[in-house]
Design an enzyme around this catalytic site. Structure first.
Site, PDB file in Angstrom:
ATOM      1  N   HIS A   1      82.284  48.450  49.835  1.00 50.73           N
ATOM      2  CA  HIS A   1      83.307  49.447  49.494  1.00 50.73           C
ATOM      3  C   HIS A   1      84.590  48.732  49.089  1.00 50.73           C
ATOM      4  CE1 HIS A   1      81.531  53.092  51.906  1.00 50.73           C
ATOM      5  NE2 HIS A   1      80.683  52.581  51.033  1.00 50.73           N
TER       6      HIS A   1
ATOM      7  N   TYR B   1      89.335  58.896  56.043  1.00 49.14           N
ATOM      8  CA  TYR B   1      90.077  59.034  57.302  1.00 49.14           C
ATOM      9  C   TYR B   1      90.948  60.272  57.159  1.00 49.14           C
ATOM     10  CZ  TYR B   1      88.975  54.271  58.909  1.00 49.14           C
ATOM     11  OH  TYR B   1      88.331  53.132  59.360  1.00 49.14           O
TER      12      TYR B   1
ATOM     13  N   PRO C   1      88.483  52.395  67.780  1.00 53.22           N
ATOM     14  CA  PRO C   1      87.686  52.132  66.570  1.00 53.22           C
ATOM     15  C   PRO C   1      88.336  52.549  65.249  1.00 53.22           C
ATOM     16  CG  PRO C   1      86.828  54.010  67.770  1.00 53.22           C
ATOM     17  CD  PRO C   1      87.897  53.426  68.623  1.00 53.22           C
TER      18      PRO C   1
ATOM     19  N   LYS D   1      87.649  47.364  63.887  1.00 51.79           N
ATOM     20  CA  LYS D   1      87.894  45.942  64.143  1.00 51.79           C
ATOM     21  C   LYS D   1      87.063  45.320  65.257  1.00 51.79           C
ATOM     22  CE  LYS D   1      90.882  45.273  60.992  1.00 51.79           C
ATOM     23  NZ  LYS D   1      90.163  44.881  59.784  1.00 51.79           N
TER      24      LYS D   1
ATOM     25  N   TYR E   1      92.976  45.850  56.839  1.00 51.96           N
ATOM     26  CA  TYR E   1      91.680  46.519  56.915  1.00 51.96           C
ATOM     27  C   TYR E   1      90.540  45.606  56.458  1.00 51.96           C
ATOM     28  CZ  TYR E   1      88.519  50.467  57.262  1.00 51.96           C
ATOM     29  OH  TYR E   1      87.496  51.302  57.651  1.00 51.96           O
TER      30      TYR E   1
HETATM   31  C1  PHB Z   1      81.529  53.508  61.359  1.00 52.09           C
HETATM   32  O1  PHB Z   1      81.000  53.501  60.234  1.00 52.09           O
HETATM   33  O2  PHB Z   1      80.872  53.620  62.404  1.00 52.09           O
HETATM   34  C2  PHB Z   1      83.011  53.374  61.469  1.00 52.09           C
HETATM   35  C3  PHB Z   1      83.764  53.247  60.334  1.00 52.09           C
HETATM   36  C4  PHB Z   1      85.148  53.120  60.427  1.00 52.09           C
HETATM   37  C5  PHB Z   1      85.752  53.123  61.660  1.00 52.09           C
HETATM   38  C6  PHB Z   1      84.991  53.241  62.810  1.00 52.09           C
HETATM   39  C7  PHB Z   1      83.607  53.375  62.713  1.00 52.09           C
HETATM   40  O3  PHB Z   1      87.091  53.016  61.741  1.00 52.09           O
END
Ligand code: PHB
Ligand code: APR
Length: 391
Positions: free
Chosen positions: A72, A201, A293, A297, A385
């Protein structure tokens, strides 16, 4: 049993450490108290930083990642009914993230270790560590009726937050820092095509939501719930309806629905222990620090720790110098605190806090507007990120 480095825990940290040590010509034994199947089927996070992907490729365990990982180059921040793309690739001079389940990382590393003759003990019972303040520490465990002792020069505590290594350090030696968030994430895996190419997000009045995926027909989704929420209160239909509300946009975004094959609730907290070493014990990954999460990270920080630790062990065995081992904790904590800051910031910017008022909500929206509207601010998010440069 005798080895150079005894490793407790066959998660990403323990397995990658054993793999890197092997490549440096060093011996290790990994002792895991769960079965191989359990460890490899555990559904956890799935975002790999550029540095983690590069390390897996450089060390010969990136084959399947290269075939199945979803690269991505951007992600979306969604709020006030609109989506805003953060072009990670352009903002970081060509870095990206890769979506690849943590369980696959664990499988790839386990296969590579065993194929190279590595020693991994699964389903070890009553694991304990001893003589940490000596130059000959040991790991003890029960295998059926037999008690086994692994004599080693050093122990790497890679046994996660609930492991035995950190609590085995005498009282008063370690300092703990933590921040508990007044909410949790309800996470699920659904057998349906993802509803967007990249991660979303979403900050919403009703709470945070995250759209992620594992493959072209497996979607991973999360939504913010109360800290003490029970999964039983969330039948599948209610989950889908709530997610649809939180991802809604002015241009009619529709979330694709499908069978939910796994769901669970994870409380959110930030945690760091200092130092990350006691005598011959070196803590790495979740055994030493936990991040919420939101910044994706946890796994990447565990890999960054063992990268430093493997180098330090290699320096010791090749030159006899303990300089890098002595500096291990300080080196890792520099990165740990930067990653803690970023994960706390993402969490604070995107979640609803029960004690916030109307001012706080406007401020949160203004922060999001600033991030998506400012090159400098979106570049700061992007560089954190995709992963800060490794030491
Ligand atoms: C996930 O794909 O499980 C995932 C992605 C982004 C995050 C946390 C978990 O910030
Ligand atoms: N004895 C032996 N093994 C143990 C013990 C014990 N007493 N306690 C826990 N373990 C094992 C667990 O079963 C697990 O397989 O240690 C391993 C720790 O692995 P993780 O919890 O995955 O921790 P780590 O390797 O540090 O990776 C951290 O990866 O899973 C992602 O997001 C997650 O941030 C996390 C990151």
């Amino acid at each position: 049993m005798r080895t150079q480095i005894g490793i407790v825990g066959a998660g990403p940290a323990g397995l990658m450490l054993s793999h890197l040590l092997h490549r440096a010509g060093l011996e290790s034994v990994v002792v895991e108290n769960r079965s191989r199947q359990y460890v490899q089927e555990r559904v956890r996070a799935g975002v790999l930083e550029q540095g983690t992907v590069d390390l897996m490729n450089e060390t010969g365990v990136g084959g399947r990642l290269g075939r199945e990982g979803l690269v991505h180059r951007g992600l979306e921040l969604r709020f006030a009914g609109r989506g805003h793309r953060i072009d990670l690739f352009a903002l970081t001079g060509g870095k990206a993230i890769t979506i690849y389940g943590q369980n696959k990382v664990v499988e790839d590393l386990t296969d590579a270790r065993l194929a190279a003759g590595g020693r991994i003990v699964f389903s070890a019972e009553e694991v304990s560590v001893h003589s940490l303040d000596s130059e000959s520490p040991s790991i003890r465990f029960r295998a059926g009726a037999e008690t086994v002792e692994v004599q080693c020069d050093f122990i790497a505590g890679c046994d996660g937050f609930h492991g035995v290594c950190r609590p085995s350090v005498p009282a008063g030696v370690l300092t703990e820092f933590d921040r508990v968030y007044p909410f949790a994430w309800l996470g699920l895996l659904a057998e349906v095509e993802p509803s967007s190419e990249e991660l979303i997000y979403s900050r919403h009045e009703r709470g945070f939501a995250l759209h992620s995926m594992r493959s072209p027909d497996l979607t991973r989704l999360y939504l913010q719930v109360a800290r003490d929420e029970e999964i039983g209160n969330w039948p599948d239909e209610r989950i889908w309806d709530e997610l649809q509300r939180r991802f809604a946009t002015h241009d009619g975004f529709r979330l694709k629905r499908g069978p939910i094959v796994q769901k669970g609730i994870t409380p959110m907290h930030s945690f760091v222990v200092e130092p990350m070493q006691y005598g011959s014990l070196f803590l790495a990954g979740d055994a030493a620090h936990i991040v919420p999460p939101t910044g994706a990270k946890g796994l990447n920080l565990a890999i960054a720790d063992v990268r430093v630790l493997a180098r330090a062990f290699s320096e010791f065995y090749t030159s006899g110098s303990r300089a890098a081992l002595t500096g291990y904790s300080e080196t890792c904590l520099r990165r740990v605190w930067k990653v803690q800051r970023f994960s706390w910031w993402m969490t604070s910017m995107l979640h609803r806090f029960e004690d916030e008022n109307a001012f706080d909500q406007r401020r949160q929206l203004a922060e999001l507007e600033y991030v998506v509207g400012s090159h400098a601010a979106s570049q700061s998010l992007a560089e954190n990120y995709v992963g800060l440069p490794m030491d």
